[in-house]
Scaffold this motif. Structure first.
Motif, short mmCIF file in Angstrom:
data_model
loop_
_atom_site.label_atom_id
_atom_site.label_comp_id
_atom_site.label_asym_id
_atom_site.label_seq_id
_atom_site.Cartn_x
_atom_site.Cartn_y
_atom_site.Cartn_z
N GLN A 75 0.80 -1.24 0.00
CA GLN A 75 0.00 0.00 0.00
C GLN A 75 0.83 1.28 0.00
O GLN A 75 0.28 2.37 0.16
N LYS A 76 2.15 1.17 -0.17
CA LYS A 76 3.05 2.33 -0.19
C LYS A 76 2.87 3.20 1.05
O LYS A 76 2.81 4.44 0.98
N LEU A 77 2.76 2.54 2.21
CA LEU A 77 2.56 3.26 3.47
C LEU A 77 3.78 4.11 3.82
O LEU A 77 3.65 5.12 4.53
N GLU A 78 4.96 3.71 3.32
CA GLU A 78 6.17 4.48 3.59
C GLU A 78 6.12 5.86 2.96
O GLU A 78 6.85 6.77 3.37
N GLU A 79 5.24 6.04 1.96
CA GLU A 79 5.06 7.36 1.33
C GLU A 79 4.10 8.22 2.16
O GLU A 79 4.21 9.45 2.17
N LEU A 80 3.14 7.57 2.82
CA LEU A 80 2.19 8.31 3.68
C LEU A 80 2.89 8.83 4.93
O LEU A 80 2.71 9.99 5.32
N ILE A 81 3.67 7.96 5.56
CA ILE A 81 4.44 8.36 6.76
C ILE A 81 5.90 7.99 6.52
O ILE A 81 6.27 6.81 6.64
N PRO A 82 6.74 8.94 6.13
CA PRO A 82 8.16 8.64 5.88
C PRO A 82 8.84 8.13 7.15
O PRO A 82 8.36 8.33 8.27
N LYS A 83 9.98 7.47 6.95
CA LYS A 83 10.68 6.83 8.06
C LYS A 83 11.04 7.84 9.17
O LYS A 83 10.90 7.56 10.35
N GLU A 84 11.50 9.05 8.77
CA GLU A 84 11.91 10.05 9.76
C GLU A 84 10.75 10.41 10.69
O GLU A 84 10.91 10.51 11.91
N GLU A 85 9.55 10.57 10.10
CA GLU A 85 8.35 10.90 10.89
C GLU A 85 7.98 9.74 11.81
O GLU A 85 7.59 9.93 12.96
N ALA A 86 8.09 8.52 11.27
CA ALA A 86 7.74 7.33 12.04
C ALA A 86 8.63 7.20 13.27
O ALA A 86 8.15 6.93 14.38
#
Length: 567
Positions: A75-86
């Motif tokens: 689902q390309k979730l890494e684009e919704l919440i980038p790693k830095e934000e996570a």
């Protein structure tokens, strides 16, 4: 929130009244959350606090060890919440359905975080609770894997196009073996092949398809019988990837004009996974299919495969008989081999001599003598079978009956006191009888030797977490000529646990034809398949469609799935 966190922890026996009083005093002086104070002082564990919060707020709790704290990889979730934000916010996106995003957080009371997530993603936020350490571990695993695969695929496009064009336009004979090996052993190629294999195994894929086209390379995984495309490398990577796979499979990397077969094994954790590789030349280069044979994912247990108790009773009766011919039928990929291995696994014994002849040997079974055919040196099914009869066998398993000679030896073996198991490619159970006669066997021999035919298909099971009940319209059932004895059945929806597909795992539907005396008489008279089918139904045989409908009524699969497979 009816209960305070301290009350919940006391009720669970995790803290005492004294612990609570001391923590409240510290909170009064220094501020901070009560739960965090208790964790810092070592009175409770991080997981105890997370579980108490989930109870207080009526939110699900997920741990890393449960295997459920995993984002949906499609689902390309890494684009919704980038790693830095996570990492900064200790939040892990898990699944997106419509405009709702499910996230795991360690502090579900942080309203600012929830508001920021809404703005960042443009979604409504659905929360689950986990611990900080589990969320960080899952973030590293998810984003690390995404980064590795994404970077590896993206880096294949970042090359000198002029150099690529020059190499690709060279005649096939000018591409030396040394050059192919050199390309195949480049770090990028090795890493890319490893990542493709690793992800396929993690996704429970049964096959990997690597397909060249005019201007692109396509890679697909077959999961639960359906093909799904994954992000694919640049077209110029086709030759190095194929060469790398050929080297691993001990194939001839210089031969591109003829089909080849090979294989190798990989270790994943504490299990060994066999990979069977097949190549065929297409107009744009070689297509590769890798079959993944993971024994740990396929329990060789008859009761687990999906047979009903009545079907198991019939099957166990014929496979414990000292003689007879038992056939499994169905198209490629219908689970025939798995059923055969499950039968062998059930009836094997130190008191029995069991021999198999296969092409290829898919699973190695302890205590069973297995032979791989090699037609190129004359080791055919028929030749091995002739020698088997001199090996004092009790049970013989033949991978497939392909010709008259093999069929005749199987029949002769079954009539001389051996149990013979094999497969045929027919659409249903009664068709197996006419197929044997068409091959050239006399009807009286088929009648005398055949004891049972099992036709089977694999259907996808509905995800138990998200399947949706609905009332099927009577007009549609009448149009499909299908009868369902339930007002409410289930259909697929899709959620995080099933990767938004709606289905997870597969089970079989079966048509079991037990050859009794009336059927033997019809077969010996070479009666039509219609009469044989009618007699079998009178004797209690249920068709593939009827078997599938039972699983629809039980909520195991959907009507659409059964119609897709059984009609």
């Amino acid at each position: 929130m009816k209960d305070k966190i301290g009350e919940i922890l006391i009720r669970k026996g995790l803290i005492s009244e004294k612990n609570l009083k001391e923590a409240l005093e510290i909170q009064k002086k220094e501020g901070g959350r009560l739960g965090e104070i208790l964790v810092q002082r070592g009175i409770i564990k991080e997981e105890d606090l997370a579980r108490a919060l989930s109870e207080q707020l009526h939110l699900p709790f997920l741990s890393y060890s449960s295997g459920l704290l995993k984002p949906n990889p499609h689902q390309k979730l890494e684009e919704l919440i980038p790693k830095e934000e996570a990492v900064r916010n200790l939040v892990l996106p898990l699944n997106k359905e419509g405009d709702t995003l499910t996230c795991a957080v360690s502090d579900p009371l942080d309203l600012n975080l929830i508001d920021n997530l809404k703005k960042l993603t443009g979604c409504q936020i659905n929360l689950v609770v986990s611990t900080k350490s589990d969320i960080l571990k899952s973030i590293e695993e998810f984003y690390g894997k995404i980064d590795f695969l994404k970077k590896a695929v993206e880096s294949t496009y970042d090359v000198d196009l002029e150099e690529v064009t020059k190499t690709e336009t060279l005649p096939q004979e000018e591409l030396s073996v040394d050059k192919l090996v050199e390309k195949a052993e480049e770090a990028l190629v090795v890493r890319l092949v490893d990542l493709i294999l690793n992800e396929a195994i993690e996704e429970r894929a049964s096959d990997i398809h690597i397909e060249p086209f005019f201007d692109r390379l396509r890679i697909r995984y077959r999961i639960d019988g359906v093909l799904y495309e994954i992000p694919s490398p640049a077209k110029h990577m086709h030759l190095p990837i194929v060469s790398r796979i050929k080297i691993l499979s001990k194939m001839d990397i210089a031969e591109k004009r003829l089909p080849q077969d090979g294989g190798f094994s990989v270790k994943k954790g504490d299990r060994i996974i066999d990979l069977r590789v097949s190549t065929v030349p297409t107009i744009y280069g070689e297509k590769v299919v890798i079959r993944i044979l993971d024994k740990s994912k396929v329990p060789l247990d008859l009761a687990y495969l999906g047979f009903t108790s009545e079907e198991l009773k019939i099957l166990r009766k014929v496979i414990t008989s000292p003689w007879g011919l038992v056939l499994l039928t169905g198209p490629t990929g219908s689970g025939k081999s798995t059923t055969l291995y499950a039968i062998l696994n059930e009836i094997k014994s130190p008191k029995k001599n069991i021999l198999t002849v296969e092409d290829p040997v898919e699973y190695k079974l302890e205590g069973i003598n297995q032979v791989q055919v090699k037609p190129e040196i004359g080791l055919t099914f028929a030749r091995v079978l002739r020698h088997f009869l001199r090996q004092d066998p009790d049970i013989i398993m033949v991978g497939e009956i392909r010709d008259l000679e093999t069929a005749e030896i199987c029949v002769r073996a079954s009539l001389t006191g051996h149990l013979v198991l094999s497969t045929l490619h027919t659409n249903d159970a009664p068709s197996a009888i006419t197929r044997l006669i068409d091959i050239g066997l006399p009807p009286y021999l088929v009648s005398a030797s055949l004891t049972c035919v099992v036709a089977q298909r694999l259907v996808r099971k509905l995800c138990p977490n998200c399947k949706q009940p609905y009332e099927v319209e009577k007009d549609i059932l009448k149009e499909l000529k299908v009868s369902i004895n339930k007002d409410i059945i289930y259909k697929a929806k899709g959620c995080r646990e099933c990767k938004n597909i709606g289905y997870k795992d597969r089970t079989l539907i079966a048509e079991i034809l037990f050859v009794d005396e009336p059927l033997k008489e019809l077969i010996s008279k070479n009666e039509s398949i219609r009469l044989i089918r009618e007699e079998a139904k009178k004797a209690g045989m249920q068709t593939l469609l009827e078997s599938g409908i039972k699983k629809v009524e039980e909520g195991i699969t959907s009507l659409e799935e059964v119609l897709r497979v059984a009609l």
